[in-house]
Each structure stands twice: as structure tokens, then as C-alpha cells.
Motif scaffolding. Structure first.
Motif, PDB file in Angstrom:
ATOM      1  N   PHE A   1      -2.172  -2.366   9.425  1.00 31.54           N
ATOM      2  CA  PHE A   1      -2.715  -1.326  10.855  1.00 31.54           C
ATOM      3  C   PHE A   1      -1.772  -1.500  12.006  1.00 31.54           C
ATOM      4  O   PHE A   1      -1.943  -0.007  12.947  1.00 31.54           O
ATOM      5  CB  PHE A   1      -4.057  -1.239  10.065  1.00 31.54           C
ATOM      6  CG  PHE A   1      -5.104  -2.215  11.677  1.00 31.54           C
ATOM      7  CD1 PHE A   1      -5.184  -1.394  12.591  1.00 31.54           C
ATOM      8  CD2 PHE A   1      -4.566  -3.637  10.390  1.00 31.54           C
ATOM      9  CE1 PHE A   1      -6.222  -2.506  13.347  1.00 31.54           C
ATOM     10  CE2 PHE A   1      -5.788  -4.419  12.090  1.00 31.54           C
ATOM     11  CZ  PHE A   1      -6.183  -3.646  13.293  1.00 31.54           C
ATOM     12  N   VAL A   2      -2.037  -2.667  12.004  1.00 33.33           N
ATOM     13  CA  VAL A   2      -1.496  -2.615  14.333  1.00 33.33           C
ATOM     14  C   VAL A   2      -0.041  -1.958  14.119  1.00 33.33           C
ATOM     15  O   VAL A   2       0.070  -1.701  14.728  1.00 33.33           O
ATOM     16  CB  VAL A   2      -1.023  -4.510  14.857  1.00 33.33           C
ATOM     17  CG1 VAL A   2      -0.887  -4.007  15.716  1.00 33.33           C
ATOM     18  CG2 VAL A   2      -2.647  -4.647  15.093  1.00 33.33           C
TER      19      VAL A   2
ATOM     20  N   GLU B   1       2.173   5.026   0.699  1.00 32.99           N
ATOM     21  CA  GLU B   1       2.845   4.141   0.582  1.00 32.99           C
ATOM     22  C   GLU B   1       3.824   3.155   1.489  1.00 32.99           C
ATOM     23  O   GLU B   1       4.107   2.583   1.795  1.00 32.99           O
ATOM     24  CB  GLU B   1       4.081   5.218   0.379  1.00 32.99           C
ATOM     25  CG  GLU B   1       3.867   6.052  -1.316  1.00 32.99           C
ATOM     26  CD  GLU B   1       4.953   6.685  -1.360  1.00 32.99           C
ATOM     27  OE1 GLU B   1       6.155   6.950  -0.905  1.00 32.99           O
ATOM     28  OE2 GLU B   1       4.720   8.266  -1.856  1.00 32.99           O
ATOM     29  N   HIS B   2       2.640   3.245   2.306  1.00 39.03           N
ATOM     30  CA  HIS B   2       3.261   3.488   4.559  1.00 39.03           C
ATOM     31  C   HIS B   2       1.959   1.699   4.527  1.00 39.03           C
ATOM     32  O   HIS B   2       2.137   0.986   5.010  1.00 39.03           O
ATOM     33  CB  HIS B   2       2.656   3.886   4.901  1.00 39.03           C
ATOM     34  CG  HIS B   2       3.616   4.800   5.625  1.00 39.03           C
ATOM     35  ND1 HIS B   2       5.350   4.937   6.493  1.00 39.03           N
ATOM     36  CD2 HIS B   2       3.982   6.280   4.964  1.00 39.03           C
ATOM     37  CE1 HIS B   2       6.093   5.818   5.831  1.00 39.03           C
ATOM     38  NE2 HIS B   2       5.003   6.834   5.276  1.00 39.03           N
ATOM     39  N   PHE B   3       1.042   2.026   3.089  1.00 36.38           N
ATOM     40  CA  PHE B   3      -0.308   0.641   3.677  1.00 36.38           C
ATOM     41  C   PHE B   3      -0.165  -0.811   2.711  1.00 36.38           C
ATOM     42  O   PHE B   3       0.579  -0.869   1.922  1.00 36.38           O
ATOM     43  CB  PHE B   3      -1.875   1.704   3.494  1.00 36.38           C
ATOM     44  CG  PHE B   3      -2.148   2.687   4.204  1.00 36.38           C
ATOM     45  CD1 PHE B   3      -1.648   2.822   5.607  1.00 36.38           C
ATOM     46  CD2 PHE B   3      -2.524   4.031   3.011  1.00 36.38           C
ATOM     47  CE1 PHE B   3      -1.781   3.666   5.151  1.00 36.38           C
ATOM     48  CE2 PHE B   3      -3.956   4.878   3.781  1.00 36.38           C
ATOM     49  CZ  PHE B   3      -3.285   5.074   5.034  1.00 36.38           C
ATOM     50  N   VAL B   4      -0.141  -1.789   3.416  1.00 37.09           N
ATOM     51  CA  VAL B   4      -0.176  -3.049   2.866  1.00 37.09           C
ATOM     52  C   VAL B   4      -1.473  -3.331   2.725  1.00 37.09           C
ATOM     53  O   VAL B   4      -2.748  -4.100   4.074  1.00 37.09           O
ATOM     54  CB  VAL B   4       1.011  -4.058   3.409  1.00 37.09           C
ATOM     55  CG1 VAL B   4       0.157  -5.444   3.010  1.00 37.09           C
ATOM     56  CG2 VAL B   4       2.119  -3.172   3.670  1.00 37.09           C
TER      57      VAL B   4
ATOM     58  N   ASP C   1      -5.765   1.915  -4.185  1.00 35.65           N
ATOM     59  CA  ASP C   1      -4.333   0.713  -3.898  1.00 35.65           C
ATOM     60  C   ASP C   1      -3.788  -0.087  -5.088  1.00 35.65           C
ATOM     61  O   ASP C   1      -4.586   0.384  -6.295  1.00 35.65           O
ATOM     62  CB  ASP C   1      -5.186  -0.514  -2.852  1.00 35.65           C
ATOM     63  CG  ASP C   1      -6.480  -1.176  -3.657  1.00 35.65           C
ATOM     64  OD1 ASP C   1      -5.410  -1.697  -4.489  1.00 35.65           O
ATOM     65  OD2 ASP C   1      -7.280  -1.217  -4.149  1.00 35.65           O
ATOM     66  N   ARG C   2      -2.848  -0.233  -4.611  1.00 39.61           N
ATOM     67  CA  ARG C   2      -1.910  -0.308  -5.710  1.00 39.61           C
ATOM     68  C   ARG C   2      -2.005  -1.393  -6.829  1.00 39.61           C
ATOM     69  O   ARG C   2      -1.855  -1.430  -8.247  1.00 39.61           O
ATOM     70  CB  ARG C   2      -0.489  -1.152  -5.289  1.00 39.61           C
ATOM     71  CG  ARG C   2       0.440  -0.463  -4.465  1.00 39.61           C
ATOM     72  CD  ARG C   2       0.972  -1.140  -3.508  1.00 39.61           C
ATOM     73  NE  ARG C   2       2.064   0.107  -2.985  1.00 39.61           N
ATOM     74  CZ  ARG C   2       1.656  -0.093  -1.432  1.00 39.61           C
ATOM     75  NH1 ARG C   2       0.469  -0.438  -0.646  1.00 39.61           N
ATOM     76  NH2 ARG C   2       2.194   0.724  -0.892  1.00 39.61           N
ATOM     77  N   PHE C   3      -3.152  -2.130  -6.717  1.00 36.99           N
ATOM     78  CA  PHE C   3      -3.765  -3.102  -7.950  1.00 36.99           C
ATOM     79  C   PHE C   3      -5.127  -3.156  -8.167  1.00 36.99           C
ATOM     80  O   PHE C   3      -5.785  -3.213  -9.530  1.00 36.99           O
ATOM     81  CB  PHE C   3      -3.482  -4.056  -7.735  1.00 36.99           C
ATOM     82  CG  PHE C   3      -2.136  -5.469  -8.079  1.00 36.99           C
ATOM     83  CD1 PHE C   3      -1.926  -5.314  -9.218  1.00 36.99           C
ATOM     84  CD2 PHE C   3      -0.931  -5.538  -7.362  1.00 36.99           C
ATOM     85  CE1 PHE C   3      -0.583  -5.402  -9.483  1.00 36.99           C
ATOM     86  CE2 PHE C   3       0.103  -6.079  -7.152  1.00 36.99           C
ATOM     87  CZ  PHE C   3       0.912  -5.929  -8.434  1.00 36.99           C
TER      88      PHE C   3
ATOM     89  N   HIS D   1       1.152  -6.117  -2.640  1.00 35.20           N
ATOM     90  CA  HIS D   1       1.968  -5.704  -4.150  1.00 35.20           C
ATOM     91  C   HIS D   1       3.621  -6.021  -4.190  1.00 35.20           C
ATOM     92  O   HIS D   1       3.689  -6.153  -4.264  1.00 35.20           O
ATOM     93  CB  HIS D   1       2.310  -3.892  -3.730  1.00 35.20           C
ATOM     94  CG  HIS D   1       2.557  -3.878  -2.890  1.00 35.20           C
ATOM     95  ND1 HIS D   1       2.218  -3.685  -1.375  1.00 35.20           N
ATOM     96  CD2 HIS D   1       3.427  -2.644  -1.916  1.00 35.20           C
ATOM     97  CE1 HIS D   1       3.000  -3.098  -0.454  1.00 35.20           C
ATOM     98  NE2 HIS D   1       4.163  -2.707  -1.040  1.00 35.20           N
ATOM     99  N   GLU D   2       3.968  -6.709  -2.102  1.00 38.25           N
ATOM    100  CA  GLU D   2       5.593  -7.640  -2.179  1.00 38.25           C
ATOM    101  C   GLU D   2       5.887  -8.382  -3.047  1.00 38.25           C
ATOM    102  O   GLU D   2       6.861  -8.389  -3.868  1.00 38.25           O
ATOM    103  CB  GLU D   2       6.115  -7.243  -0.871  1.00 38.25           C
ATOM    104  CG  GLU D   2       5.694  -5.444  -0.137  1.00 38.25           C
ATOM    105  CD  GLU D   2       6.165  -5.861   1.195  1.00 38.25           C
ATOM    106  OE1 GLU D   2       7.035  -6.604   2.009  1.00 38.25           O
ATOM    107  OE2 GLU D   2       5.451  -5.102   2.421  1.00 38.25           O
TER     108      GLU D   2
END
Length: 611
Positions: free
Chosen positions: A84-85, A120-123, A143-145, A493-494
Motif C-alpha cells: 500500500f505504501v 490487479e495492483h494489490f499484493v 484476493d487471488r488465493f 501470488h508472485e
């Protein structure tokens, strides 16, 4: 971490429905003990319960964005966006101004900038709802998972939604109705994305956006695991895995409240704890807090079972001796694991029974309750086995070659103690075969992959998309039931996408499980842990626990309810509850008793209507 709830109806003015929305939101109080809020704008009502972790003063929700003193979008959000930063800096360059230091405000402004493509921008791990006032539509994103849960149910001319089914069930016009497919899910260890137990209810699928408008409900996938050619050498692959882990732990140790790490003495949790300890010593000049669970041995030595070859405790002690974390060992008695209040709290947290293991759910609940007294955030090693290939069934030819969900060998279910009529109606083998077929058909593949690599990619995909959701749900529900946020670094996810595409020969290059993880962390772990084979979450071997379950079942059988008679073969239950108990007990009878007791407790307490 928080709990969210809400209601959208294009035919109603929801300003008069505040008591109902309040009741829905109140069901999320354990997920968010620090604050609560409700926002209503005629056709949309959003509720929020907050567990304050980042920007304790500024992250109040629901949070609105305004233009010309009029709300244009409102957010109710659960989770953490770890980047977020960086996103806030990027959004400032695009003209956005921020009033707080919270990731919540970053999520809201990211939506204003990119629409539902913001995901798509969030980790991170997240589940949130945005009411877009301009478009008069609701956007649900997960979220992705699927680390954080999010459920919805079409209702009236709109939807009800919440972090857990109980938020939706709190609406006075919704009944806890469960059909055969719901019962099949209850009785099967594994998940199909998007399915929920309760009739008419759905999960937002991991990696999906759901839009609700006057025209109806639509969904869009924004992320999925993809098959890509892996061209890195083994050395570069190991270095890349380590670089990902260093980045992830650096991100996920950011917290404005006390943070700790779960430690089992296995490779996964030890790697995360060791890396987190390094970060905390550099950042805060103090060791990380670590927690493990154990059971009184009553003078009996640990006895290996089919799943667990070694006891955790010696390895935990070895780790703490070498790394010097600030460690606490939580010792659980059988009476605590079998306590009716604890088991009821677990069923309430799940909105269902548990169908995996025996005392694992109450054990986790009690462990989290103990560490919540000192910490608000915990790191977990969950998902490493799915990402790196750690389970026994990844390495057993009979499991690899069997055309079924491989973990069903360890978790066969309750079919043999259910009533004959129910068994015939459920047709569980056919349901499980269909699950397997659907999931394997969805597995991505590369042209020209040899049969071994193709099959192992398939098994990894099954683990990540059907088995991992069971474990993530368990971790989320048990932790949030005591107001604890558990972060899962291996679900980045990466990292997962990168390792998913490393060849199986590389994942097992040293002839062992999780070779890449072991090699990537060999400089931070004791030798004993590097050599240790996979051992699942521990279970008590005290026969007193099984005897306690037998007494509880005997009390049930003395006066069986109509629901119990409809669901079970009572003679089969009498048989397993009367069998002798061994000196050391993690028997199939114990697991069956445990799961049968919680199944009937859930059906009765939730007054489940079978449809």
C-alpha cells in the motif's frame, strides 16, 4: 483484519433497514472487536467491524470518497494490502490526496483510479465491497488465493453479503437451508471454487470480481495460475525463491500492533519465523515472538502415526536454542480440546462442522486464543506444502497414479456412519469424482510437457485450488474467532506463480520434498530442521480425549434427536463409541466420533432445514 457485511436492493429504501444491517454487522464482532460502523445510501447499506492493525486512528470504516461534498464511493474492507505504501506514492503522482496512513484509503483511491482493475495492483490478502454511488453498483473483490472469505446471496432485487455466512443468515428472511450439494461439501475434504454450503449462497471465487447492478450479477476473473516455461537454472531458481521470501517477510512484518510467528519446528514455519526474526532484529532491535502448541505426555513417549513420524517439540526447542526467539509453548489438555464451550465456539466460527482431522480445529482455536493475549498479528507457514510439493501424496506412486483427489486417502469421511438413505442420496463417490474431473480439466499445461511433469503440475494445481482453501478457511475462521490476524506469506501470488512453473525435477532435486524451500533457507535454519521430514499439525495422542468423545456420544445416543436419527446409522455410532481405546490414541474411531459430534451439533444448533 476485519469483518464486513451489507445489503443492496434496488427496489428498497434501506434507510429504514438499519436494525437489520446492524444485526448482520454484529455477527462480525469477533472479527472486528475494536470498532464498528454502518453507512446507508438508499439502495445500499454497508457494515464494518474493525480489527485495527494499520493506522489505528485513521482507518475507520466504512470509508467514503467524496467530490463536492457528496459521496461518490464507499468501501467496507477486510484484509491487508502489503504494497500500500508504494501504491499510495503512485496514486499521489496521479493527483490523489490522502488524509490517513491506512491501506484502506489506498484501496478506495485505487478503485477510483482503476475501477475493479485495482485488484490487479494489490499484493496481499483481502475481501472487500465498494458501493459506487456514481454507477449505482456494488463491486465485490476477493484476493487471488481466497485467503480472506467473502460470501453473497441474491436477495430481492439485489444481494446480501458478508465475510461469513452468519452475516447473511442474520437477515430475518433468510433460512439456514442446506441441500444435497451442501451436505456433500460438508462431508468432503476439498472445495470447488465459488460453492457455499447454504442453499442459494455463493462464495466470491478467489481472484474474481463480482458486480451487482440493476441488470443483475456478473463476475470477472482478474487472476489465475498460468503455465509458463521455466528457463532459470537451479541456482538462479533457488536465489529467486529466497529473494521472494525476503521481500514477502519484509512486507508482512509491517504492523502497528504486536506481531508474532507460529512455530511447529517444521521447515515451513521455521523458515518464516527465522526470516521474520532477522527483519525484527534489524527494524525493532528485538527478537520475534514465537508460539508453538504441545500436549502433556503423561509419561508416554511420542508414537509415530501414519501422518506424523516425529514429535514437534524437540525441533521447536532446537530452533529456539539456535535462533533465540522470544518463545512461548502453549500446552493443551484433553479436557480443553473436548470442552463443549470451545467446540461450540469452533462450530459458530465455521458456520458448519469440521471434516478434516480430529482435535485440530479446537487446538488451533485454543492456540490462537492464548497468543492473542500478547499479539494481534501472527505469521504462519501455511501453503508451503501446496506451493513446493510437501505432502506424502506428492511422492507416493499409488497416490500420484490414482484418478482421485489424493488427500481423500487420509480423510475418507463419515460415509460409513451415516444413515443408509442419506448415503444413497448423497452418492459421495460420484460427487468426488466429478470434483476431481472439473479441477483437473481446469489445470493449465504447456505444449510438449512430458507425462510426469504434466501429472505433477496437475497435482500441484489440485492442492492449490481445492485443498489449500480448506486450510486457509480453517486458519481464518479459528484466528478471527479470537480477533487475531494470521498472515500467510507462502500465499504471495508472485512466489506461488513462479514455483508453480518450476519443473517437478527441480522441486525435488535433492530427492526430498520441498527441495527448493530447503535450499533457499539453508543459511537460517538449524541442521535438524533442514533434515526433518514433513509432519502435519500435531494432534494429542492422549487416550483421554477419545474416552471423552465416547462419553459425549453415549449421552447423545441415550436420547437421539430426530435430526440425529435422520442423519446417522445409530448402530454404527454405538459400535465405534463402544470400542476399546488404546494406550496412545489417534484412531479412526476417534476421528469419526469427533466429526459426527460436530456435524450433529451444527445441524441442530443452526436449525438447518434440509432441502
Amino acid at each position: 483484519m476485519c469483518g464486513i457485511a451489507g445489503w443492496v436492493d434496488y427496489d428498497c429504501d434501506l434507510n429504514g433497514a438499519r436494525p437489520i444491517v446492524q444485526a448482520m454487522t454484529d455477527t462480525m464482532a469477533l472479527r472486528g472487536p475494536d470498532a464498528q460502523g454502518i453507512w446507508i445510501d438508499r439502495h445500499a447499506a454497508l457494515g464494518h467491524r474493525r480489527l485495527a492493525v494499520i493506522d489505528l486512528e485513521g482507518g475507520v470504516q466504512p470509508m467514503c470518497a467524496a467530490e463536492d461534498n457528496r459521496a461518490i464511493a464507499c468501501l467496507t474492507y477486510s484484509g491487508e494490502v502489503y504494497n500500500f505504501v508504494e501504491l499510495r506514492d503512485a496514486l499521489r503522482k496521479r493527483g490523489h490526496a490522502f488524509r490517513t496512513k491506512s491501506d484502506t484509503e489506498v484501496v478506495l483511491h485505487a478503485y477510483l483510479e482503476w475501477g475493479d482493475a485495482c485488484a490487479e495492483h494489490f499484493v496481499g490478502m483481502f475481501a472487500f465491497a465498494i458501493w459506487d454511488v456514481r454507477e449505482q453498483q456494488l463491486v465485490l473483490i476477493r484476493d487471488r488465493f481466497g485467503v480472506k472469505p467473502l460470501f453473497y446471496q441474491p436477495f430481492g432485487h439485489g444481494v446480501l453479503f458478508g465475510s461469513e455466512p452468519k452475516a447473511i443468515l442474520a437477515h430475518p428472511d433468510v433460512r439456514a437451508r442446506v441441500g444435497l450439494d451442501g451436505l456433500r461439501q460438508v462431508l468432503t475434504a476439498g472445495r470447488l471454487p465459488g460453492c457455499a454450503i447454504y442453499d442459494g449462497m455463493h462464495e466470491v471465487k478467489p481472484g474474481y470480481v463480482v458486480r451487482v447492478s440493476r441488470g443483475g450479477i456478473t463476475e470477472r476473473r482478474y487472476w489465475k495460475l498460468e503455465a509458463r516455461e521455466h528457463t532459470d537454472s537451479l541456482v538462479v531458481t533457488i536465489e529467486t525463491v529466497r529473494a521472494h521470501l525476503d521481500r514477502i517477510v519484509q512486507q508482512q512484518t509491517v504492523s502497528d500492533v504486536p506481531l508474532c510467528s507460529l512455530l511447529s519446528g517444521g521447515l515451513d514455519s521455521s523458515a518464516i519465523t527465522a526470516l521474520a526474526d532477522r527483519v525484527m532484529r534489524r527494524r525493532a532491535h528485538s527478537p520475534v515472538r514465537s508460539y508453538s502448541v504441545d500436549f502433556p505426555d503423561r509419561g508416554m513417549a511420542f508414537v509415530p502415526d501414519p501422518l506424523r513420524g516425529t514429535s514437534d517439540t524437540p525441533f521447536v526447542h532446537e530452533f529456539v536454542k539456535e535462533v533465540h526467539t522470544h518463545h512461548t509453548e502453549v500446552v493443551l489438555e484433553p479436557e480443553q480440546l473436548g470442552d463443549s464451550g470451545v467446540r461450540r465456539a469452533v462450530v459458530d466460527a465455521l458456520d458448519a462442522n469440521w471434516n478434516v482431522g480430529s482435535d485440530l480445529y479446537p487446538s488451533l482455536y485454543l492456540l490462537f486464543d492464548a497468543l492473542r493475549k500478547h499479539s494481534t498479528v501472527a505469521l504462519s507457514g501455511e501453503a508451503a506444502d501446496e506451493v513446493f510439493g510437501g505432502y506424502q501424496w506428492f511422492h507416493l506412486p499409488e497416490a500420484i497414479n490414482a484418478p482421485q483427489l489424493p488427500w481423500l486417502r487420509d480423510f475418507p469421511g463419515l460415509g460409513h456412519v451415516l444413515s443408509k438413505d442419506l448415503v444413497e442420496a448423497l452418492r459421495l463417490p460420484e460427487y468426488q469424482a466429478d470434483m476431481y474431473a472439473q479441477l483437473t480439466a481446469a489445470t493449465p499445461s504447456l505444449p510438449g510437457e512430458n507425462s510426469t511433469e504434466k501429472r505433477m503440475r496437475e497435482l500441484c494445481f489440485l492442492a492449490l485450488t481445492s485443498w489449500l482453501p480448506v486450510l486457509l478457511d480453517r486458519k481464518d475462521r479459528m484466528s478471527m474467532a479470537v480477533g487475531l490476524e494470521v498472515r500467510v506469506p507462502f500465499c504471495d501470488h508472485e512466489l506461488a506463480q513462479y514455483v508453480f512453473n518450476t519443473p517437478w525435477s527441480m522441486k525435488t532435486f535433492d530427492g526430498r520434498e520441498k527441495s527448493l524451500l530447503r535450499a533457499a533457507c539453508d543459511d537460517v535454519l538449524p541442521e535438524a530442521i533442514l533434515k526433518r521430514t514433513k509432519s502435519p499439525y500435531p494432534a494429542t495422542q492422549d487416550p483421554g480425549y477419545e474416552r471423552l468423545l465416547q462419553r459425549q456420544m453415549a449421552a447423545r445416543l441415550a436420547n437421539p434427536s430426530p435430526m440425529m436419527q435422520q442423519t446417522f446409522d445409530l448402530n454404527a455410532l454405538r459400535g465405534i463409541s463402544g470400542n476399546p481405546v488404546g494406550k496412545v490414541s489417534i484412531s479412526n474411531d476417534r476421528i469419526d466420533l469427533d466429526q459426527a459430534l460436530v456435524l450433529i451439533d451444527w445441524l441442530e444448533r443452526y436449525d438447518v432445514e434440509r432441502v
